[in-house]
Design an enzyme around this catalytic site. Structure first.
Site, PDB file in Angstrom:
ATOM      1  N   PRO A 128       0.574  -1.384   0.088  1.00 21.88           N
ATOM      2  CG  PRO A 128      -1.406  -1.264   2.159  1.00 21.88           C
ATOM      3  CD  PRO A 128       0.431  -2.401   0.949  1.00 21.88           C
ATOM      4  CB  THR A 158      -0.013  -9.936 -11.646  1.00 23.31           C
ATOM      5  OG1 THR A 158       0.096  -8.426 -12.134  1.00 23.31           O
ATOM      6  CG2 THR A 158      -0.597 -10.693 -13.267  1.00 23.31           C
ATOM      7  NE  ARG A 268     -17.089   4.367 -41.449  1.00 23.01           N
ATOM      8  CZ  ARG A 268     -18.705   4.614 -41.215  1.00 23.01           C
ATOM      9  NH1 ARG A 268     -19.518   3.268 -41.615  1.00 23.01           N
ATOM     10  NH2 ARG A 268     -19.213   5.436 -41.207  1.00 23.01           N
ATOM     11  CB  ILE A 337      -8.021   4.413 -37.829  1.00 26.90           C
ATOM     12  CG1 ILE A 337      -7.021   5.261 -38.058  1.00 26.90           C
ATOM     13  CG2 ILE A 337      -8.885   3.822 -38.759  1.00 26.90           C
ATOM     14  CD1 ILE A 337      -5.880   4.879 -37.653  1.00 26.90           C
ATOM     15  CD  GLU A 363       6.712  -6.775 -14.547  1.00 28.82           C
ATOM     16  OE1 GLU A 363       8.236  -7.115 -15.208  1.00 28.82           O
ATOM     17  OE2 GLU A 363       6.283  -7.546 -14.703  1.00 28.82           O
ATOM     18  CB  THR A 365       5.636   4.512 -13.026  1.00 31.38           C
ATOM     19  OG1 THR A 365       7.395   4.717 -11.963  1.00 31.38           O
ATOM     20  CG2 THR A 365       4.679   3.933 -12.058  1.00 31.38           C
ATOM     21  CB  SER A 366       6.331   6.395 -17.905  1.00 30.95           C
ATOM     22  OG  SER A 366       5.917   5.067 -18.639  1.00 30.95           O
TER      23      SER A 366
HETATM   24  N1  COS Z   1      20.334  -5.012 -10.286  1.00 31.81           N
HETATM   25  C1  COS Z   1      21.154  -5.158  -9.328  1.00 31.81           C
HETATM   26  N2  COS Z   1      21.092  -4.270  -8.378  1.00 31.81           N
HETATM   27  C2  COS Z   1      20.196  -3.045  -8.597  1.00 31.81           C
HETATM   28  C3  COS Z   1      20.241  -2.276  -9.599  1.00 31.81           C
HETATM   29  C4  COS Z   1      19.357  -3.464 -10.549  1.00 31.81           C
HETATM   30  N3  COS Z   1      18.807  -3.677 -11.397  1.00 31.81           N
HETATM   31  N4  COS Z   1      18.900  -1.742  -9.283  1.00 31.81           N
HETATM   32  C5  COS Z   1      19.006  -1.446  -8.503  1.00 31.81           C
HETATM   33  N5  COS Z   1      20.521  -1.701  -7.436  1.00 31.81           N
HETATM   34  C6  COS Z   1      21.238  -1.882  -5.946  1.00 31.81           C
HETATM   35  C7  COS Z   1      21.903  -0.810  -6.155  1.00 31.81           C
HETATM   36  O1  COS Z   1      22.920  -1.551  -6.014  1.00 31.81           O
HETATM   37  C8  COS Z   1      21.891  -1.121  -4.566  1.00 31.81           C
HETATM   38  O2  COS Z   1      22.881  -1.779  -4.313  1.00 31.81           O
HETATM   39  P1  COS Z   1      24.079  -1.590  -3.054  1.00 31.81           P
HETATM   40  O3  COS Z   1      23.644  -0.364  -2.194  1.00 31.81           O
HETATM   41  O4  COS Z   1      25.576  -3.063  -3.031  1.00 31.81           O
HETATM   42  O5  COS Z   1      24.902  -0.647  -4.028  1.00 31.81           O
HETATM   43  C9  COS Z   1      20.312  -1.299  -4.647  1.00 31.81           C
HETATM   44  O6  COS Z   1      20.512  -1.939  -5.071  1.00 31.81           O
HETATM   45  C10 COS Z   1      19.931   0.178  -4.214  1.00 31.81           C
HETATM   46  O7  COS Z   1      19.990   0.601  -4.594  1.00 31.81           O
HETATM   47  P2  COS Z   1      19.634   2.019  -4.910  1.00 31.81           P
HETATM   48  O8  COS Z   1      20.415   2.309  -3.723  1.00 31.81           O
HETATM   49  O9  COS Z   1      19.578   2.902  -6.082  1.00 31.81           O
HETATM   50  O10 COS Z   1      17.899   3.065  -4.401  1.00 31.81           O
HETATM   51  P3  COS Z   1      17.010   3.172  -4.631  1.00 31.81           P
HETATM   52  O11 COS Z   1      15.667   3.344  -3.145  1.00 31.81           O
HETATM   53  O12 COS Z   1      17.271   4.822  -5.252  1.00 31.81           O
HETATM   54  O13 COS Z   1      15.658   2.650  -6.032  1.00 31.81           O
HETATM   55  C11 COS Z   1      15.056   2.689  -8.541  1.00 31.81           C
HETATM   56  C12 COS Z   1      15.936   2.429  -6.561  1.00 31.81           C
HETATM   57  C13 COS Z   1      14.025   3.843  -8.303  1.00 31.81           C
HETATM   58  C14 COS Z   1      15.701   1.669  -9.185  1.00 31.81           C
HETATM   59  C15 COS Z   1      14.251   0.729  -7.438  1.00 31.81           C
HETATM   60  O14 COS Z   1      13.645   1.523  -6.372  1.00 31.81           O
HETATM   61  C16 COS Z   1      13.150   0.327  -7.958  1.00 31.81           C
HETATM   62  O15 COS Z   1      13.092   0.301  -9.510  1.00 31.81           O
HETATM   63  N6  COS Z   1      11.707   0.657  -7.821  1.00 31.81           N
HETATM   64  C17 COS Z   1      10.986   0.783  -8.904  1.00 31.81           C
HETATM   65  C18 COS Z   1      10.246  -0.817  -8.710  1.00 31.81           C
HETATM   66  C19 COS Z   1       9.358  -1.211  -9.391  1.00 31.81           C
HETATM   67  O16 COS Z   1       9.446  -1.669 -10.290  1.00 31.81           O
HETATM   68  N7  COS Z   1       8.177  -1.055  -8.398  1.00 31.81           N
HETATM   69  C20 COS Z   1       7.112  -2.196  -9.690  1.00 31.81           C
HETATM   70  C21 COS Z   1       6.410  -3.381  -8.674  1.00 31.81           C
HETATM   71  S1  COS Z   1       6.914  -4.773  -9.351  1.00 31.81           S
HETATM   72  S2  COS Z   1       4.930  -4.907 -10.016  1.00 31.81           S
END
Ligand code: COS
Length: 379
Positions: A128, A158, A268, A337, A363, A365-366
């Site tokens: 949440p 999902t 059409r 269209i 997975e 957002t944009s």
């Molecule tokens: N692959 C491997 N490790 C990753 C990674 C990736 N693609 N992206 C981040 N990490 C690691 C970082 O290296 C970091 O590790 P270390 O501290 O050991 O170096 C750790 O994860 C935390 O990363 P970071 O400090 O960059 O975290 P943030 O809180 O700034 O967040 C984002 C990074 C925004 C990229 C991440 O939170 C994210 O992807 N959020 C979206 C999540 C999502 O997709 N939600 C939808 C739910 S699923 S439907």
């Protein structure tokens, strides 16, 4: 550089196309109306090898590459994005995550059934109050020696009710921040595991999206994926590949809407000729086809990088960002269209337009994709 698909790739594409046209198309409108999960069709997709496409055959998978996965996802998504999201989560989050980071015992017990589509899986990260800000996990997994005691709530999951196996991300040691997070495999039958309400959604209405509640669920230690504290990295790594799946879903929604529009424009008539003979429509078709080609190339490039063990983080984020954006644009033009017919359910494009929106949200957002891309650019 070779843009030619192999015989194997073309065969996978053809098989997925035929299945989508023959088995998913009939009934897709009713399933959308009734919010009915395509359970029977997912079973058939398992039999066809579409639920564990990239898994090693020794774990009952198809042993295929990510390019094949992109091609199949596009074909399934052209027709039924609700079925394709179940396929995407099972393939690129659950199976891929278990195969790459699970123990042999976990692969034997869970992956072998998931890869056959005999059971399906769910990936439980969102909460949440933690969607994009994924490190803020409130679900706790207290270390009790031989097991974890899990409490909390997950949202927008999902396959929430249809799944049997759940990969759950939870916080074990808040003081360690993201390094205190674990990924645990849960069975639906575990005591204290409750499937919550089903979401009434704008699109992908055939997919079943639920909240989940955990109340003192005992998860044995052997169900942890990777070392203690690996959970957040596990989630990030699986989502990086998952985004190729959702990008391909968006691509399929766009190409499905485009193909329907192309066919409709030749039938059409307006002002004494087919609307395809009017430049206003021709220009729309030209834009749609160009956008779809660009999105497809981004998806295939990300898949190629993954298949050749190169860094695909930026490529998968770019593919998802762009494909989801053009899925919206193309599907809106498809409704335009089709005119009045486009606004009614019978012609499919209004559903594709509603389905497109979620690809800009789940997975990552944009806006999250732009964070991932810009961080890679500025490294
Ligand atoms: N692959 C491997 N490790 C990753 C990674 C990736 N693609 N992206 C981040 N990490 C690691 C970082 O290296 C970091 O590790 P270390 O501290 O050991 O170096 C750790 O994860 C935390 O990363 P970071 O400090 O960059 O975290 P943030 O809180 O700034 O967040 C984002 C990074 C925004 C990229 C991440 O939170 C994210 O992807 N959020 C979206 C999540 C999502 O997709 N939600 C939808 C739910 S699923 S439907």
């Amino acid at each position: 550089m070779n843009f030619k698909l192999t015989e194997e790739h073309l065969a996978v594409q053809e098989a997925a196309r035929e299945f989508a046209q023959n088995e998913l198309l009939p009934g897709v409108i009713e399933r959308d109306n009734q919010q009915k999960f395509p359970a029977e069709q997912i079973k058939q997709m398992g039999e066809l090898g579409l639920m564990g496409m990239m898994v090693d055959p020794k774990y009952n998978g198809g042993g295929m590459d990510t390019i094949s996965y992109v091609l199949a996802m596009e074909e399934i998504s052209k027709v039924d994005a609700s079925a394709s999201v179940a396929m995407s989560v099972n393939n690129s989050l659950v199976c891929w995550g278990l195969e790459n980071f699970g123990t042999e015992e976990q692969k034997e017990k869970y992956l072998k059934r998931l890869a056959l589509g005999k059971v399906i899986g769910a990936f439980c990260l969102s909460e949440p109050e933690a969607g994009s800000d994924a490190t803020s996990q409130k679900t706790t997994a207290e270390d009790k020696g031989d097991h974890y005691l899990v409490n909390g709530t997950k949202n927008w999951i999902t396959n929430g009710n249809s799944a049997s196996v759940y990969l759950v991300i939870a916080q074990t040691d808040p003081e360690k921040g993201h390094r205190g997070i674990n990924a645990l495999i849960m069975d639906k039958e575990m005591d204290g595991f409750v499937v919550g309400k089903k979401e009434d959604k704008l699109g992908i209405r055939g997919s079943d999206t639920h909240s989940l509640m955990f109340s003192d669920v005992k998860v044995p230690k052997e169900n942890r994926i990777g070392d203690d504290g690996f959970g957040f990295k596990f989630a990030m790594k699986t989502l990086t590949g998952g985004r190729i799946g959702i990008a391909s879903q968006a691509l399929g929604i766009a190409s499905g809407a485009y193909e329907l529009s192309l066919a409709y424009s030749k039938e059409r008539k307006a002002f004494g000729k087919e609307i395809s003979k009017h430049q206003a429509i021709q220009f729309k078709l030209a834009d749609m086809a160009t956008q779809i080609d660009a999105a497809r190339l981004l998806c295939l490039k990300a898949a190629y990088l993954k298949d050749t063990d190169q860094n695909y983080s930026k490529a998968s984020a770019m593919a998802k960002l762009y494909a989801s954006q053009i899925a919206m644009e193309v599907s809106i033009e498809a409704v335009q269209i089709h005119g009045g017919y486009g606004y009614v359910k019978e012609y499919h494009v209004e559903r594709l337009m509603r389905d497109a929106k979620i690809t800009q949200i789940y997975e990552g957002t944009s806006e999250i994709q732009k964070i991932v891309i810009s961080r890679e650019l500025l490294k």
